[in-house]
Design an enzyme around this catalytic site. Structure first.
Site: not given
Ligand SMILES: [Mn+2]
Length: 235
Positions: A113, A213, A215
């Site tokens: 990002c 994202h 994660e």
């Protein structure tokens, strides 16, 4: 097993919660969990003076640039747009130094990002300071929809570092800035349908950036887990 240096996020806007008026440096648990799960060691690197960066990069094998506040437009020669968010020039300058030192030591860098955006700015690119003002057709800030749900599709260059992803892939999206002018040493390797760059790789150096994202999704999306495994082991 690799030691992953995660550039920490400074939390400097002091409110009562969640840190009881304390300034802190943090990273998202999702990063720590995925590297530990894969058998690697993750450490958080705090913002420091740019001239001290070598001491940190020396002790890690790979460098992760994470999400967070907006990149200051000072670094690409623009004044702030009225809808620019919070910036932190000290973090920007330290991350520029970390990218430079990692490239010098030929250590892979993954940008997530904001991490992808700051890589682009460091290498001479520019950003849209606010996508909402630039009339793009897709909602790239999906909040309040939770981050574990993908919200828009991307098309992926199958002959790139992300060849393990399907050509048509669904990602989550939590950005209001985006790559405008791509840095000359980067190649765009994934796009949203409205043309926004969703992933980049270095033409020469070991650099990879993704705008979404992973994660937040790796635990139930094997392709997003593979982004981290590829970075930690193969890149
Ligand atoms: Mn997006």
């Amino acid at each position: 097993m690799a030691i992953i240096g995660i550039l920490g996020t400074p939390f400097n806007i002091i409110e009562e919660k969640p840190f009881w008026w304390n300034k802190v440096v943090y990273t998202r648990q999702g990063f720590i969990d995925v590297f530990q799960k894969l058998g690697h060691t993750a450490i958080i690197i705090p913002v420091d003076k740019p001239e001290n960066v070598k001491q940190y990069i020396d002790i890690v094998d790979r460098v992760l640039l994470t999400g967070g506040s907006d990149v200051s437009p000072i670094s690409y020669g623009e004044d702030p747009h009225p809808s620019l968010g919070v910036t932190n020039i000290e973090r920007d300058l330290f991350e520029f130094a970390a990218i430079e030192e990692a490239m010098k030591q030929d250590k892979p860098v993954l940008g997530i990002c904001r991490g992808m955006q700051i890589m682009n700015v460091y290498l001479g690119g520019t950003l849209y300071q606010d996508l909402n003002e630039a009339n793009f057709a897709i909602k790239h800030l999906q909040a309040p929809t939770p981050q574990e749900y993908p919200s828009h599709s991307i098309s992926v260059d199958v002959n790139s570092s992300l060849s393990f992803l399907p050509n048509h892939y669904m990602v989550n999206s939590f950005h209001h800035q985006g790559v405008k002018k791509l840095a000359p040493s980067l190649k765009a390797i994934a796009h949203a349908a409205d043309g926004i760059v969703e992933a980049v790789e270095g033409k020469e150096k070991r650099l990879l950036g993704v705008q979404w994202h992973p994660e937040a999704t790796w635990f139930n999306k094997k392709e997003d887990k593979e982004v981290f495994r590829y970075f930690a082991e193969d890149m």
